[in-house]
Scaffold this motif. Structure first.
Motif, PDB file in Angstrom:
ATOM      1  N   TYR A  53      -7.004   7.267  -7.359  1.00  0.00           N
ATOM      2  CA  TYR A  53      -5.600   6.883  -7.198  1.00  0.00           C
ATOM      3  C   TYR A  53      -5.556   5.425  -6.779  1.00  0.00           C
ATOM      4  CZ  TYR A  53      -4.770  11.845  -7.551  1.00  0.00           C
ATOM      5  OH  TYR A  53      -4.719  13.130  -8.031  1.00  0.00           O
ATOM      6  N   ARG A 108      -1.345   8.625  -3.726  1.00  0.00           N
ATOM      7  CA  ARG A 108      -1.602   9.815  -2.922  1.00  0.00           C
ATOM      8  C   ARG A 108      -2.749   9.553  -1.963  1.00  0.00           C
ATOM      9  NH1 ARG A 108       2.743  13.222  -3.440  1.00  0.00           N
ATOM     10  NH2 ARG A 108       3.644  12.660  -5.466  1.00  0.00           N
ATOM     11  N   SER A 109      -2.548   9.912  -0.691  1.00  0.00           N
ATOM     12  CA  SER A 109      -3.644   9.837   0.258  1.00  0.00           C
ATOM     13  C   SER A 109      -4.551  11.047   0.088  1.00  0.00           C
ATOM     14  CB  SER A 109      -3.111   9.781   1.696  1.00  0.00           C
ATOM     15  OG  SER A 109      -2.615  11.048   2.105  1.00  0.00           O
ATOM     16  N   GLU A 131      -3.475   3.861  -4.740  1.00  0.00           N
ATOM     17  CA  GLU A 131      -3.233   3.687  -3.304  1.00  0.00           C
ATOM     18  C   GLU A 131      -2.614   4.944  -2.723  1.00  0.00           C
ATOM     19  OE1 GLU A 131       0.198   3.240  -2.621  1.00  0.00           O
ATOM     20  OE2 GLU A 131       1.027   2.308  -4.423  1.00  0.00           O
ATOM     21  N   ASN A 132      -2.332   4.924  -1.427  1.00  0.00           N
ATOM     22  CA  ASN A 132      -1.904   6.131  -0.716  1.00  0.00           C
ATOM     23  C   ASN A 132      -0.426   6.451  -0.888  1.00  0.00           C
ATOM     24  OD1 ASN A 132      -1.013   3.931   0.884  1.00  0.00           O
ATOM     25  ND2 ASN A 132      -0.999   5.220   2.717  1.00  0.00           N
ATOM     26  N   ILE A 146      -8.045   7.544  -0.034  1.00  0.00           N
ATOM     27  CA  ILE A 146      -7.473   8.159  -1.238  1.00  0.00           C
ATOM     28  C   ILE A 146      -8.501   9.112  -1.845  1.00  0.00           C
ATOM     29  CG2 ILE A 146      -5.846   6.313  -1.786  1.00  0.00           C
ATOM     30  CD1 ILE A 146      -7.957   5.100  -3.642  1.00  0.00           C
TER      31      ILE A 146
END
Length: 526
Positions: free
Chosen positions: A436, A47-48, A438-439, A460
């Motif tokens: 998180y 999730r970004s 990564e995005n 993130i």
């Protein structure tokens, strides 16, 4: 010497005391970093920052987005008239609501709310389709910091620009972020996906595949343009992002100099690759193209062992996955039908290292079963028996990854784990970091600082939760995934890992500052 010059009179002592108080005598009594005796890292998925926290008060979020910093351009650099379709639809059959590809036509070229009741009305309880989140594609999407080719180099079309309109009433962790510290300038340690960013979480390093050109993985060496970053586009690739996803000559798992940057499987079980026929059941088939040879770089576990600091990696559903590998039933536990727990072997980074091979004391002591739905990890929390450093990886259906789970289930699970941590006998001296890997391919409007060839990648979310965290605070300090290791190494006086030193040198050489070590989020004596 005139002794009267150094004589301390009662008046002078009083003035000095008042001066010390005025200058902040509380600095003397405030705790220092050694007051933190337990560090807990909870690592969610894909999730970004803008995707989840774009509307968070006081954060650098969607209120700072304009046409100038969000308009997506086509593969030739021209602005797109609309966003591309969300190829194959936003959600799948069996997910409510079903949003087909046709329903995503003519999206304006701008960010949009996935959960907008007047739009797709897809809440955080629904599973959306997966998106590209790969090493070279991420760099091509970032496009030198413009962040304007996310739609151009995506396999999910316009979905890259989607975010959620959330608040404390709809996202469980949002309420926790309001109570403690939310970092809004925190970047994923490496470009690309989960595999590489898990490696950067524990060693600030990129795995290697020696002599890959003479190995079963020879066909997975990426084909690049001369800049060493851009993938070669295939002749039959659609010229425009509006006409379909891009096609490449070869977007592989390896760089031309044999670093592993996209998903490879561990050489040890549990692995995404079965054991060789007649081979050791504790190993993955070495002849499989995606089996990565065991790694030997120094990682944070090595440093902690040397310093006699206790630590563990708690893998959600790890015990079930180990049993499934032994019994040949991995298709059940690994979520072949996307059912719980959907264990992901490439989310277990220590399992790639030779010094934690099956049968070693190191493995038995440090790679622990987090249990189904985190039950074993929670038992350790409640009993107050966590080691000094703990990493917790939720199982697949609770990690928030698009494509096979939803945001809501994982967010609630992590909030529940934090509630247990807050009641733990160890809480009063604890630091919890929730972030998180990564995005997940989702766009973010903040460009990552330029550093080395590995990253950092897109922005993130990160939460710092602790009795020592600043309350109701948004921390704008520049961080990335390696900041977690920076904190651990500072707290326990460990050596600096080579990748961290190289990252800082690269940042400085590109006119930026070194990454922070999370202490700016804490109310401690610096």
């Amino acid at each position: 010497m005139n002794k009267t010059l150094i004589r301390a009179t009662p008046v002078a002592i009083a003035i000095a005391a008042l001066s010390l108080y005025a200058c902040g005598s509380d600095e003397v009594t405030r705790p220092d970093i050694t007051s933190i005796q337990n560090v807990v890292v909870i690592y969610a998925e894909n999730r970004s920052f803008d995707n989840l926290y774009g509307n968070f008060p006081g954060a650098n979020g969607l209120q700072n987005v304009s046409a100038a910093n969000s308009t997506q351009v086509d593969r030739n650099g021209a602005p797109l008239a609309t966003l591309p379709h969300v190829w194959n639809g936003l959600t799948q059959t069996g997910v409510t609501p079903v949003v087909t590809e046709a329903m995503t036509a003519n999206l304006p070229n701008s960010p949009f709310a996935i959960d907008d009741p007047k739009g797709f009305n897809t809440p955080i309880s629904a599973t959306t389709r997966d998106l590209y989140h790969r090493f070279y594609e991420n760099q091509m999407q970032i496009n030198g910091g413009k962040n304007d080719k996310f739609a151009a180099w995506a396999d999910s079309g316009g979905l890259v620009m989607g975010h959620y309109s959330l608040n404390a009433n709809t996202l469980p962790l949002w309420k926790i972020a309001q109570q403690y510290t939310l970092a809004d300038n925190f970047f994923m340690g490496a470009f690309g996906g989960s595999f590489l960013n898990h490696q950067w979480l524990i060693c600030s390093c990129t795995p290697v595949y020696p002599n890959a050109d003479k190995s079963p993985a020879a066909g997975s060496v990426s084909a690049l343009e001369s800049d060493g970053v851009t993938l070669k586009v295939a002749n039959n690739s659609p010229a425009s992002a509006l006409d379909g996803p891009p096609k490449y000559v070869l977007s592989g798992n390896l760089t031309p100099d044999f670093y592993a940057v996209n998903t490879m499987q561990p050489a040890y079980q549990p692995s995404g690759n079965k054991a060789a026929a007649g081979g050791d059941p504790k190993l993955a088939d070495p002849s499989a193209a995606t089996t990565l040879p065991a790694q030997t770089q120094r990682h944070i576990g090595d440093l902690l062992n040397d310093a006699k600091v206790s630590w563990a990696w708690y893998g959600g559903a790890w015990g079930a996955a180990v049993s499934a590998a032994q019994n040949g039933t991995t298709n059940v536990i690994y979520g072949a039908n996307l059912s719980a727990p959907n264990f992901q072997p490439h989310h277990q980074p220590f399992n790639y290292f030779a010094d934690l091979a099956p049968g070693t004391a190191n493995r038995a002591q440090h790679l622990l079963d987090g249990g189904m739905a985190g039950a074993e990890f929670i038992k350790a929390i409640d009993a107050g028996t966590l080691p000094q450093v703990s990493f917790y990886k939720p199982q697949g259906n609770l990690n928030e990854h698009p494509g096979y789970t939803d945001v809501g289930s994982g967010d609630q699970h992590i909030a529940d784990v934090i509630a247990h941590l807050q009641k733990s006998p160890q809480w009063n001296h604890m630091l919890v970091v929730v972030t998180y890997d990564e995005n997940g391919g989702f766009w973010d409007h903040v460009a990552p600082p330029k550093a080395d060839r590995w990253g950092p990648g897109s922005r993130i979310p990160a939460l710092i939760v602790s009795p020592y965290a600043k309350r109701g605070y948004v921390d704008h300090t520049q961080y990335d995934t390696t900041s977690i290791l920076r904190f651990i190494t500072r707290r326990y006086s460990l050596p600096t890992l080579p990748g961290i030193a190289a990252r800082d040198a690269a940042l400085v050489s590109n006119g930026s500052k070194p990454m922070g070590d999370l202490t700016a989020a804490l109310d401690i004596r610096q």
